[in-house]
Design an enzyme around this catalytic site. Structure first.
Site, short mmCIF file in Angstrom:
data_model
loop_
_atom_site.label_atom_id
_atom_site.label_comp_id
_atom_site.label_asym_id
_atom_site.label_seq_id
_atom_site.Cartn_x
_atom_site.Cartn_y
_atom_site.Cartn_z
N ASP A 211 0.86 -1.18 0.00
CA ASP A 211 0.00 0.00 0.00
C ASP A 211 0.89 1.23 0.00
OD1 ASP A 211 -2.29 1.82 0.47
OD2 ASP A 211 -3.34 -0.06 0.86
N HIS A 285 -2.38 3.29 -4.60
CA HIS A 285 -1.92 2.72 -3.33
C HIS A 285 -0.50 2.17 -3.50
CE1 HIS A 285 -5.55 3.21 -0.94
NE2 HIS A 285 -6.24 2.88 -2.00
N ASP A 348 -8.15 -0.21 -6.69
CA ASP A 348 -9.07 0.70 -6.00
C ASP A 348 -8.48 2.10 -5.86
OD1 ASP A 348 -7.15 -0.54 -4.30
OD2 ASP A 348 -8.22 0.20 -2.54
N GLU A 349 -9.37 3.06 -5.81
CA GLU A 349 -9.05 4.43 -5.40
C GLU A 349 -7.84 5.02 -6.12
OE1 GLU A 349 -10.80 4.51 -0.90
OE2 GLU A 349 -8.85 3.54 -1.11
N TRP A 415 -16.74 -3.77 -3.15
CA TRP A 415 -16.56 -3.15 -1.82
C TRP A 415 -17.37 -1.89 -1.65
CZ3 TRP A 415 -14.15 1.60 -0.49
CH2 TRP A 415 -13.52 2.28 -1.53
N TYR A 440 -16.78 -4.50 6.59
CA TYR A 440 -15.51 -3.85 6.91
C TYR A 440 -15.32 -3.94 8.42
CZ TYR A 440 -13.89 -2.00 2.45
OH TYR A 440 -13.36 -1.88 1.20
N PHE A 441 -14.36 -4.76 8.82
CA PHE A 441 -14.19 -5.01 10.25
C PHE A 441 -13.30 -3.97 10.93
CE2 PHE A 441 -15.39 -9.83 10.49
CZ PHE A 441 -16.68 -9.50 10.12
N ASP A 442 -13.00 -2.86 10.24
CA ASP A 442 -12.36 -1.75 10.96
C ASP A 442 -13.44 -0.81 11.51
OD1 ASP A 442 -13.01 -0.97 8.36
OD2 ASP A 442 -11.31 0.41 8.18
N TRP A 488 -9.14 -3.83 7.63
CA TRP A 488 -8.18 -2.75 7.32
C TRP A 488 -7.58 -2.27 8.64
CZ3 TRP A 488 -7.08 -2.39 2.38
CH2 TRP A 488 -8.04 -2.74 1.44
N THR A 489 -6.31 -1.90 8.61
CA THR A 489 -5.65 -1.70 9.90
C THR A 489 -5.11 -0.29 10.16
OG1 THR A 489 -3.55 -2.52 9.02
CG2 THR A 489 -5.00 -4.14 10.09
N GLU A 490 -5.61 0.71 9.43
CA GLU A 490 -5.15 2.07 9.76
C GLU A 490 -5.31 2.34 11.26
OE1 GLU A 490 -7.12 1.37 7.18
OE2 GLU A 490 -6.91 2.82 5.54
C1 ACM Z 1 -10.96 -0.25 -0.39
O1 ACM Z 1 -11.55 -0.16 0.70
N1 ACM Z 1 -10.24 0.76 -0.86
C2 ACM Z 1 -11.03 -1.46 -1.19
#
Ligand code: ACM
Length: 704
Positions: A211, A285, A348-349, A415, A440-442, A488-490
């Site tokens: 990322d 990313h 993505d993004e 997503w 989304y488990f964050d 996701w781990t931010e």
């Molecule tokens: C994502 O949450 N950018 C796949």
């Protein structure tokens, strides 16, 4: 807060009362619920010394030993294993690979759902476990272990009620994504997570390895990807001040997975029927890789540091031939390491600003005959797809790969809701459902004080997710490969927090992915949940456990207050202290402002508060408007308390000066409040000169 939590506990208790002790045997705590379960009378008692017949086939023998190990680890019951070709079957547990029904399958693949089917036949004298494939036998072992850990788990025996179970999965893809880029987890943790996934019959670990903030996979040909790309200075003043004596510079955070480690993890995953789908994110990313190899950049000069901000960066790979060659060389090493049919290339993004602004990229687009930047991304992903096809692999990407046209055999991971899956199916493509925010488990599991995305996604929300969208025509339903939850781990800095965010929600997603629609029953799931929570305790999993909130009191944490606005509300962890517990703050980063609703001020004489300061570490893109600052009266700024709305009278001012030099939280001296009658909404905001650091409220307390 607390209402939903209380409901969960009361509901589980009510169900337990309804089914009663005797009937409990008819509802064994098996999660995910089996397809067919037929109760019979009597029970088989397993205790230390009970004979376990281990099959001759070494792959099948593994399942039997796996069961024995689990039983010993969690119940302390030691079985007597019998490896002779024709052992006595009287009062024994028999694992049997039924060769006649063996499904021919040369390449182990998670899409072979017959291979995961199994049967368990329990009578007072014998337990016979059978499957046509070692993968099914593994899941039979899991179910039998769950039967041995249902109900009372004390004592030296497990009483397993007589029954017949015939089971197979609804979906082939039952996934969990782990982001090891934003925060790094140890190989030991990954191995453990794989074990825990198998105990939920989850069979795909989507491993997010690259990322903006890190590249975590060793690539032999490009060592700088990890020597440079795997390390960063964490955001915030505390980390900046943490000087590494070896370098005289701030200590770096990071780590990577060597190819040797990856091979060990992949081999272990294969034993647990977990396919690891690696993700190498492109064309966006990609900052960490671009910092490591600036020739990959779309801008000059290339970004020079692996940064620690969260959000969406505009850095994209360029589209030179040498860059495609670089990425193909990377993927060539990836496919050697990971036997998975699917390889995830992100997609993505990918903000197109840099491609639009670069004369070099624009010239290249003309040369390639590509009309716009969306089509360029499609061309980019298409080339990766061709490369993967040539290596007998399949490309999977986030739903943005649909934009600008999608390669014919690509699979979509939906997503941004489920629209990507619907569009993919209509165009004849397969998809996996992992919609934000439900899977989304964050997101936080309740309105507690843990860090995470602000949306609260409860266990029930996950359980109620419908994996077969109603809008999908019957003729296209086969395009849904399955479901996946994404961690996701931010905001998930530690391994223990990964566990906390993942469990027990993983049990809900496992049941949604495995069990037939007619078996999905929230009340029944709740009745089985206490056994599952007990297993988590036995296994040492730090799962989230629902809490009953106390009475509202005069001291309120930021999580107990209301945000004045709901633009980007996050539960953010403090950046200090560097070791030990850190506070977490609920804050709208676009407008840090809190409401204490209906405060009874009749007896209140003052107010005090605890505040923290956070680095303003968000990539918000050009379009996002950052609100104006409220000008301070003193150089350090103040916390202002206003009454009856944020434009109401200012009734207290708490100077921030005592907190300026403290990177962690600081309790500010109390300010007096003149007497008022009745209840009023209080509004709390900071005044300050710059956005960084961002002042945040930890808690506020009314003093009587
Ligand atoms: C994502 O949450 N950018 C796949």
């Amino acid at each position: 807060m607390g209402g939903a939590g209380l409901k969960w506990i009361v509901m589980a208790a009510t169900v337990a009362l309804m089914v009663g002790g005797g009937a409990r045997a008819a509802v064994p705590g098996v999660i995910p619920a089996p397809a067919h379960l037929e109760s019979r009378s009597g029970a088989f008692v397993i205790r230390t010394g009970t004979r376990l017949l281990v099959p001759q086939d070494p792959r099948a023998a593994r399942a039997a030993r796996y069961f024995a190990d689990l039983l010993q680890q969690t119940r302390g019951i030691r079985l007597a294993t019998d490896e002779s070709p024709a052992g006595h079957t009287a009062h024994s547990v028999v694992f049997r690979l039924d060769a006649r029904r063996t499904v021919s399958s040369k390449t182990p693949s998670s899409t072979d759902s017959n291979a995961e089917a199994y049967a368990i036949d329990i009578s007072p004298d014998r337990i016979v476990v059978s499957a046509s494939d070692p993968r099914g036998l593994l899941y039979a072992a899991v179910t039998l272990w769950q039967l041995c850990t249902s109900g009372a788990t004390q004592g030296d025996s497990a009483v397993v009620p007589s029954m017949k179970i015939v089971d197979s999965p609804r979906f082939a893809w039952r996934g969990l994504m782990l982001d090891s880029a934003r925060h790094y987890q140890s190989p030991e943790f990954i191995l453990q997570l794989i074990d825990w996934m198998a105990l939920h019959k989850l069979n795909v670990l989507h491993w997010h390895l690259t990322d903006d903030q890190a590249w975590r996979l060793e690539i032999k040909r490009y060592p700088r990807l990890t020597s440079v790309g795997a390390w960063r200075v964490p955001a915030g003043a505390a980390a900046a001040a943490d000087i590494d004596p070896a370098t005289g510079r701030p200590r770096l955070y990071g780590g990577f997975y060597s190819q040797e480690t990856v091979r060990r993890i992949v081999a272990h995953a294969s034993e647990r029927n977990v396919t690891i789908v690696p993700e190498i994110d492109m064309p966006g990313h990609a900052t960490a890789a671009i910092v490591a190899y600036p020739r990959l950049a779309s801008v000059v000069p290339a970004p020079a540091t692996v940064t620690s901000n969260w959000g969406v960066y505009s850095n994209l790979y360029n589209v030179d031939e040498s860059t495609f060659e670089f990425l193909q060389n990377v993927l060539a090493e990836v496919v050697k390491l990971f036997p998975s049919t699917y390889v995830h290339v992100g997609g993505d993004e990918a903000l197109k600003d840099q491609w639009k602004a670069s004369p070099h990229i624009q010239a290249r687009m003309r040369e390639l005959g590509v009309p716009n930047e969306e089509a360029l991304q499609s061309y980019f992903v298409g080339r990766m797809g061709k490369f993967l096809s040539a290596h007998r692999r399949r490309l999977i990407g986030w739903d943005e790969i649909l934009e600008g046209g999608i390669a014919s055999d690509a699979t979509v991971m939906s997503w941004r809701g489920i629209d990507g899956a619907l569009a993919a199916a209509a165009a004849g493509h397969d998809s996996v459902l992992s919609p934000s925010p439900t899977l989304y488990f964050d997101t936080r599991q309740s309105a507690d004080t843990q860090p995470g995305r602000e949306n609260v996604v409860t266990l029930q929300d996950v359980y109620k997710f419908n994996p077969m969208p109603a809008a999908l025509p019957v003729g296209q339903q086969h395009h849904i490969l399955g479901v996946q939850a994404n961690v996701w781990t931010e905001h998930i800095r530690t391994e223990q927090r990964v566990e906390y965010m993942t469990f027990p929600r993983a049990a809900a997603v496992a049941e949604v992915g495995w069990s037939a629609p007619e078996r999905l029953d929230w009340t029944g799931f709740l009745a089985r949940l206490p056994d599952q929570m007990n297993r988590y305790r036995m296994l040492g999993i730090h799962a989230y456990e629902d809490q009953i909130a106390g009475e509202p009191h005069l001291k309120r944490s930021s999580h107990d207050l209301r945000s004045c606005t709901n633009e980007i509300v996050l539960s953010l962890e403090d950046d200090a202290p560097l070791s030990g517990e850190r506070a977490a703050f609920l804050v709208d980063i676009m407008n840090p402002c809190w409401i204490y609703p209906a405060a009874d001020l009749s007896h209140v004489t003052g107010i005090d508060a605890s505040v923290g300061q956070l680095p303003f570490e968000f990539q918000l893109g050009a379009d996002v408007h950052i609100p104006k600052l409220n000008p301070p009266q003193t150089p350090a700024g103040e916390l202002e308390v206003r009454i009856d709305g944020c434009n109401g009278e200012r009734i207290a001012v708490l100077p921030l000066q005592p907190a300026v030099a403290n990177n962690a939280v600081t309790e500010l001296p109390a300010a007096k409040i003149a007497h008022r009658d009745g209840t009023h909404d209080l509004c709390m905001k900071f005044t300050q000169r710059s956005h960084d650091p961002m002042w945040v409220l930890d808690w506020v307390r009314l003093v009587e």
